[in-house]
Every structure is written in structure tokens, then in C-alpha cells.
Design a protein around this motif. Structure first.
Motif: not given
Length: 416
Positions: A89-95
Motif C-alpha cells: 500500500t505504501i509503495a502504491w501511493f509512493a509511486r
């Protein structure tokens, strides 16, 4: 002969619905993904969550520990979290340019402390992926036809599609559609709520908080329902993380008892009656001339300590040396095994979580597809899944939405 593009309809414009639609559209660009939201404003619950900051997820990256935060659905989510968990989830929003931060209790928010950051990210991601969003689109009925699904809207329009993803939250109409399509509905009841308690010991103490208490529901039979955590005294009774977690784990039994049960509070865990008695005796021996009411030897708000002292009939002039054995025993009992009568439930801010929904045995958690009706998928709170407060409900929405979206992108199949 040219094959028609896959027609996928996602019903429900909340966190799970958006995440499912975006994942589906990005994984299968050839598909036509239509997202229907009954209200005029999508992502309404995302906007108000976390006091308007949006508690996106929780900083717990071990699926085995993560599932322990779900009173219902943890077992089914174990495999799902091995595929998409808070780190994802963190990576998805960071991208997509949205950075999250972790607070001391593990909750994660956008660094902007503004839920609009998450709302705007999801709206842009959906638009970029080609998701067709329609608001004010109220579904009346879903029928499973030989060639796919027919969706009847309230305004009379009929839509046809190959696949349907239901991500409607705890919507009674959606439960009825699922029932008509062959599913069993576990009756929904409220989860995550505060306790109404009218007790003289708590009167006029609103705003007082205790860092750690141990709560236990009494008269529950063989089932042990208890929680440890922070507690907040309110105008109407008790709130805070410990109460909210206890309400989630005890949601069904509390509902069955009409929200009238006995609550036992240990205000000073990990103290037992024996260890607390010794601590108080030691303090008495060391400071015999001190006023009992004015000098609190334990980590409690002073006014709460004084309330306990006065509720036992001890006056403000009594010194520690004058504390009788009987009064000492009563004070220890009050602090470690105090009983309070729950007389009803309150609400937790504007957030509303239910337990109940689609019976999890009827859903394949590898795909989020129905075991009763092929090409029908589920995500989010429509399922009999609920987590405690702290970002866990959003995480189950992201995870089930992502899996459903990935699965919808698989090659088309004929629906019989």
C-alpha cells in the motif's frame, strides 16, 4: 469475428471499489471498467476518516501479526496479505507521489495530514487508468444472465457486463443483491463503538485519560473478551483505543445483550491485587503523614485518583497512616477490579464499521470471486471482515480490492 472488450462493472465508489477498479483497468487496459457510485460524491468515507486525515494503513508488515487485528476475517486474510499488505500500500501511493508517515502508535497517514491527498490520488489514478466513473448511479437490481450480468439502475437504464465487483460497504441493498445471487449473509451489527456508562465515579471527569488499562466484559460464558490499551473518559462514558478494540471483539455478544453488560476495569495493569496492595503498603510506610487524596503513588490522573478515594468514603484530611486495612482492600479492589455497567453504545466520530456481510466460506480469497456465482467478485466491508481501529479496515479494503482487480484482469470466461 472481433471479440468485444471485456465489460466490468464495479459497484461502490469507496476505497475498495476505487482500488479494485484502478487495479483492474491497469492490469487489463483492453477492458472497459465502469465504476458506479450511488452518491454524488465518491470516496466520502475516505474524506472523513481519521478526523479528516485518512488513516491509510498500519505499520505492521508481518501478515501473521496483521491478521490478529481482525475480530472477523483474519484467517481468510492471511494468504491475501502475503500478496498485498501495508508495505505494498505504501509503495502504491509512493509511486503516485503520495508519501505516508508513521505515528507512534503505528497508524499511517499522508504527510499532508489531509485526506484530500488520498482522495485526489485515487481519482487521478482512476482517470489515468481509463476507469469510467459515474456518480448518482443507483443500482436497483443485478441479474445473472446466460451471457453475463444485467444491472438495472434506478433511473430505468440497463447495463450489461461480463463481470461485477461488489464493493458497496455495509449496504442493505447490496446484501439483498448478493442473497439473490446465491449468497449467505451474516447479519451485520455495529463494530467499533464507545460505551455509555452513567456512573458517579466517572462524572465530570470528561477528558481524563489513562495510558494503559485492562478491560474485560463479564458474564460472557466461556468466551474471554478483554483488551489492553489507552482509555478516555467522556461525557457519556468511556472511549479510547481499548474500548474500541473491546467493542469490536465483543460486537455480537454486546448486540445480543442489547449493549447492557458489566465491564471490569484494571486501571493499573500489569498490577494484580496482590502487587498493588504491596505497592500501597510500601508507600504508606514511607510517607505516613502525607494526605491520601493529595498524594497519588500510581500513574493515574490526580482527579481520577481522588474520585476513587472519595467514592470509598475516605475524606480529604485522611493521611496514609490512617488508611485502614478494610479501606486499603476496597481501594485495591476498585483500582484492579472495578465494575461498571454498560448501558448502551455511542458512536466513534463519523466513522461507522460493521461486522457481518458475505459469508467468507462462499468467497475464493485467491481471487475474491464468488463460489456461488462465477464472475461475481467482492471487496471491502461487504464481506464479513472487520478490523480494529488503526488503519486495518482500510488495509483490508486495499488488499481485497487489489486481488479482485487483478483477478478480473484474467482472460474472459463465459458465464453460465
Amino acid at each position: 469475428m472481433v471479440n468485444k472488450p471485456l465489460q466490468i462493472v464495479v459497484i461502490g465508489g469507496g476505497a475498495a471499489g476505487f482500488f479494485g477498479a484502478i487495479t483492474c483497468a491497469t492490469s487489463h487496459p483492453q477492458a472497459r471498467v465502469l465504476l458506479l457510485e450511488a452518491g454524488r460524491t465518491p470516496l466520502a468515507k475516505v474524506r472523513i476518516s481519521g478526523g479528516g486525515r485518512c488513516n491509510v494503513t498500519h505499520h505492521c508488515f508481518d501478515p501473521a501479526l496483521l491478521v490478529q487485528q481482525y475480530p472477523r476475517g483474519g484467517k481468510a486474510l492471511r494468504g491475501a496479505f502475503s500478496r498485498f499488505q501495508p508495505q505494498d500500500t505504501i509503495a502504491w501511493f509512493a509511486r503516485r507521489g503520495v508519501k505516508l508517515k508513521t505515528e507512534a502508535d503505528g497508524r499511517m497517514f499522508p504527510v499532508t495530514d489531509n485526506s484530500e491527498t488520498i482522495v485526489n490520488c485515487l481519482l487521478k489514478a482512476a482517470a489515468d487508468a481509463g476507469v469510467i466513473l459515474r456518480t448518482g448511479a443507483k443500482v436497483e437490481k443485478i441479474q445473472n444472465e446466460e451471457a453475463g450480468f444485467t444491472i438495472q439502475l434506478k433511473d430505468g437504464e440497463t447495463l450489461e457486463c461480463n463481470r461485477v465487483l461488489l464493493a458497496t460497504g455495509s449496504n442493505p441493498h447490496a446484501y439483498q443483491w448478493a442473497k439473490e445471487l446465491g449468497h449467505t449473509i451474516i447479519p451485520p451489527v455495529p463494530s467499533l463503538f464507545t460505551f455509555n456508562i452513567n456512573d458517579a465515579r466517572l462524572k465530570d471527569l470528561a477528558g481524563a485519560s489513562v495510558e494503559t488499562v485492562h478491560l474485560r466484559l463479564l458474564e460472557t460464558g466461556k468466551e474471554k473478551i478483554e483488551q489492553i490499551g489507552p482509555l478516555l473518559i467522556t461525557h457519556w462514558g468511556l472511549s479510547g483505543p481499548a474500548v474500541l478494540k473491546l467493542s469490536a471483539w465483543g460486537a455480537r455478544i454486546l448486540r445480543d445483550r442489547n449493549y447492557q453488560m458489566s465491564l471490569q476495569i484494571n486501571w493499573l495493569p500489569p498490577h494484580t491485587p496482590e502487587t498493588l496492595r504491596q505497592l500501597l503498603l510500601d508507600y504508606k510506610a514511607q510517607f505516613p503523614k502525607r494526605s491520601l487524596a493529595a498524594h497519588c503513588p500510581v500513574s493515574l490522573p490526580k482527579r481520577l485518583w481522588q474520585r476513587f478515594v472519595f467514592s470509598l468514603g475516605i475524606n480529604s484530611e485522611t493521611t496514609w497512616a490512617e488508611l485502614s486495612k478494610k479501606a486499603l482492600t476496597a481501594l485495591v479492589e476498585e483500582l484492579t477490579r472495578g465494575r461498571y455497567a454498560i448501558t448502551g453504545k455511542g458512536t466513534f466520530k463519523e466513522e461507522f464499521v460493521t461486522c457481518g456481510g458475505i459469508d467468507l466460506k462462499e468467497v475464493n480469497f485467491k481471487t475474491m470471486e464468488s463460489r456461488k456465482c462465477p464472475a461475481l467478485y467482492f471487496a471491502g466491508e461487504i464481506l464479513d471482515i472487520d478490523g480494529v481501529t488503526g488503519g486495518f479496515n482500510f488495509q483490508s479494503a486495499w488488499t481485497t480490492g487489489w486481488i479482485a482487480g487483478q483477478s478480473n484482469a484474467l482472460p474472459n470466461k463465459v458465464v453460465h
